[in-house]
Design an enzyme around this catalytic site. Structure first.
Site, PDB file in Angstrom:
ATOM      1  N   LYS A  87       0.861  -1.193   0.000  1.00 47.04           N
ATOM      2  CA  LYS A  87       0.000   0.000   0.000  1.00 47.04           C
ATOM      3  C   LYS A  87       0.896   1.241   0.000  1.00 47.04           C
ATOM      4  CE  LYS A  87      -4.271   1.364   2.343  1.00 47.04           C
ATOM      5  NZ  LYS A  87      -5.037   1.202   3.587  1.00 47.04           N
TER       6      LYS A  87
HETATM    7  O1  G3P Z   1      -9.705   2.350   4.595  1.00 42.36           O
HETATM    8  C1  G3P Z   1      -9.428   3.642   5.037  1.00 42.36           C
HETATM    9  C2  G3P Z   1      -9.862   3.782   6.428  1.00 42.36           C
HETATM   10  O2  G3P Z   1      -9.045   3.110   7.327  1.00 42.36           O
HETATM   11  C3  G3P Z   1     -10.136   5.167   6.848  1.00 42.36           C
HETATM   12  O3  G3P Z   1     -11.355   5.099   7.450  1.00 42.36           O
HETATM   13  O4  G3P Z   1     -13.148   5.828   8.914  1.00 42.36           O
HETATM   14  O5  G3P Z   1     -10.750   6.521   9.368  1.00 42.36           O
HETATM   15  O6  G3P Z   1     -12.008   7.490   7.453  1.00 42.36           O
HETATM   16  P1  G3P Z   1     -11.840   6.309   8.355  1.00 42.36           P
END
Ligand code: G3P
Length: 219
Positions: A87
């Site tokens: 990644k």
């Molecule tokens: O896959 C990306 C994720 O980990 C971010 O999610 O909810 O922190 O915006 P969030």
């Protein structure tokens, strides 16, 4: 649509895997830190532990921000297990690294995508998959789903094979909308996957079936 779980928590990954509908895992430095995984040796061991639970597609993020550092770290991650997808953040150095990995047949996930332009560049560099963060766009009053649809349209115009991995998925409607739009993959917390199973009419319907069965069989 493939389902990935967005966590570095081994218990949750195992629980999702046991459902039989899991296609992969996404992690990021924040999720690793949340699990208290620190130090290179521990981080590598943790990725290996994740690979031992799931069938394929474990996104492991590089920490380096420079090209040489990304290549070194990415190669180390890729060597860990065939299930690893390296990644890489959406930066100029990151795009150069994605092109290198693509030329060397190492799978990549280009992360932190917030615009169609970034998605176009990720595809041209040969990213295996790329991650638009829809919840974080919603957070700043831009409809994240509009970006997913826009990217799918652009990729379809040119036949790009880069997969659209909807990330930062916060609830079941995000998942349903992603499926309607034709996203290749959605990654979300276990709670969102579990919410898909639930419907009050299923619960009440099952309750009535069981009650009728019991009544008929107790005569
Ligand atoms: O896959 C990306 C994720 O980990 C971010 O999610 O909810 O922190 O915006 P969030």
């Amino acid at each position: 649509m493939q389902f990935y779980i967005d966590t570095a928590n081994l218990k949750e990954i195992k629980e999702a895997q046991d459902l039989g509908i899991l296609d992969g895992v996404t992690t990021n430095p924040s999720l690793m830190a949340k699990e208290g995984i620190v130090g290179t040796a521990n981080v590598l061991k943790h990725y290996k532990d994740i690979c031992n639970i799931v069938d394929d597609n474990v996104s492991a993020e590089v920490i380096a921000l420079d090209y040489d550092g990304m290549i070194k770290e990415g190669m180390e991650l890729a060597k860990l297990d065939d299930k690893i997808v390296v990644k890489i953040p959406m930066t100029k150095e990151g795009i150069k690294a994605i092109k290198y990995f693509s030329d060397n047949e190492i799978r990549t996930n280009c992360t932190l995508i917030f615009s169609a332009g970034q998605a176009l560049v990720a595809a041209k560099a040969g990213a295996t998959m790329m991650s638009p963060f829809i919840g974080r766009l919603d957070d700043v009053s831009y409809d994240g789903m509009d970006l997913i649809k826009q990217i799918i349209g652009i990729y379809s115009n040119y036949g790009y094979e880069t997969m659209v991995l909807a990330a930062s998925v916060r609830h079941t409607m995000h998942l349903i909308k992603c499926a309607e739009a034709g996203a290749d993959i959605a990654t979300c917390p276990l709670s969102v996957i579990a919410s898909l199973f639930k419907h009050p009419l299923t619960d009440s319907g099952l309750e009535k079936f069981m009650a009728d069965h019991k009544k008929a069989n107790s005569k």
